[in-house]
Write a protein that holds these residues in place. Structure first.
Motif, PDB file in Angstrom:
ATOM      1  N   ARG A 151       0.863  -1.188   0.000  1.00  0.00           N
ATOM      2  CA  ARG A 151       0.000   0.000   0.000  1.00  0.00           C
ATOM      3  C   ARG A 151       0.895   1.233   0.000  1.00  0.00           C
ATOM      4  O   ARG A 151       1.820   1.330   0.798  1.00  0.00           O
ATOM      5  N   LYS A 152       0.599   2.162  -0.899  1.00  0.00           N
ATOM      6  CA  LYS A 152       1.351   3.416  -0.970  1.00  0.00           C
ATOM      7  C   LYS A 152       0.355   4.569  -0.958  1.00  0.00           C
ATOM      8  O   LYS A 152      -0.695   4.483  -1.591  1.00  0.00           O
ATOM      9  N   LYS A 153       0.726   5.636  -0.248  1.00  0.00           N
ATOM     10  CA  LYS A 153      -0.121   6.828  -0.231  1.00  0.00           C
ATOM     11  C   LYS A 153      -0.328   7.325  -1.661  1.00  0.00           C
ATOM     12  O   LYS A 153       0.608   7.365  -2.452  1.00  0.00           O
ATOM     13  N   TYR A 182      -4.962   5.318  -0.343  1.00  0.00           N
ATOM     14  CA  TYR A 182      -3.834   4.459  -0.703  1.00  0.00           C
ATOM     15  C   TYR A 182      -4.052   3.834  -2.072  1.00  0.00           C
ATOM     16  O   TYR A 182      -5.182   3.537  -2.465  1.00  0.00           O
TER      17      TYR A 182
END
Length: 152
Positions: A81-83, A91
């Motif tokens: 998960r990445k912003k 995300y």
């Protein structure tokens, strides 16, 4: 009264759903997965870096549940998960190699389950059932979202 109960569509859909969860929980236990997680993994295969909210909406699953499952799958090493660059509150999620490797295993389990459920049915009957289940799902979504159905 007994014959009325046996003709309840909801009852039989519920039975199939619960049995499906039991089956998938048993089959996926060796991989540390459960029936609430695999649905995300098979859908993430189609989308690389998809927004978590979009995934939740597409699957028609509550955002809070999606967040809990995403965190669990991340801890287990199945996804990252990445912003989001566009919206810092959300995300983007994508599969890891481990997540990609589990895909064919999950699909094999699902295909086998479909074979079990459709035993004794011909292709036309299977297509008819799927078509009617899709219609019933559409009807259910309309009502639960507070919209009026045509003809009511």
């Amino acid at each position: 009264m007994k014959s009325q109960e046996c003709r309840s569509i909801g009852k039989w859909i519920s039975v199939l759903y619960r049995q499906s969860q039991i089956y998938m929980n048993n089959e996926l236990r060796p991989y540390g997965l459960n029936s609430s997680e695999y649905v995300y993994l098979i859908n993430l295969a189609q989308y690389e870096g998809v927004n978590q909210k979009y995934l939740s909406d597409m699957l028609i699953i509550d955002d809070a549940l999606t967040t809990r499952v995403m965190k669990s799958l991340e801890r287990k090493g199945y996804l990252i998960r990445k912003k989001s660059l566009e919206d810092k509150r959300s995300y983007n999620v994508s599969l890891t190699e481990k997540g990609k490797e589990i895909q064919p295993i999950i699909m094999e389990k699902l295909h086998y389950w479909t074979e079990i459920l459709s035993k004794g049915l011909n292709e036309g009957e299977i297509n008819y059932i799927i078509e009617k289940l899709q219609l019933m799902s559409k009807n259910a979504l309309l009502i639960t979202k507070g919209e009026k159905m045509e003809g009511t």
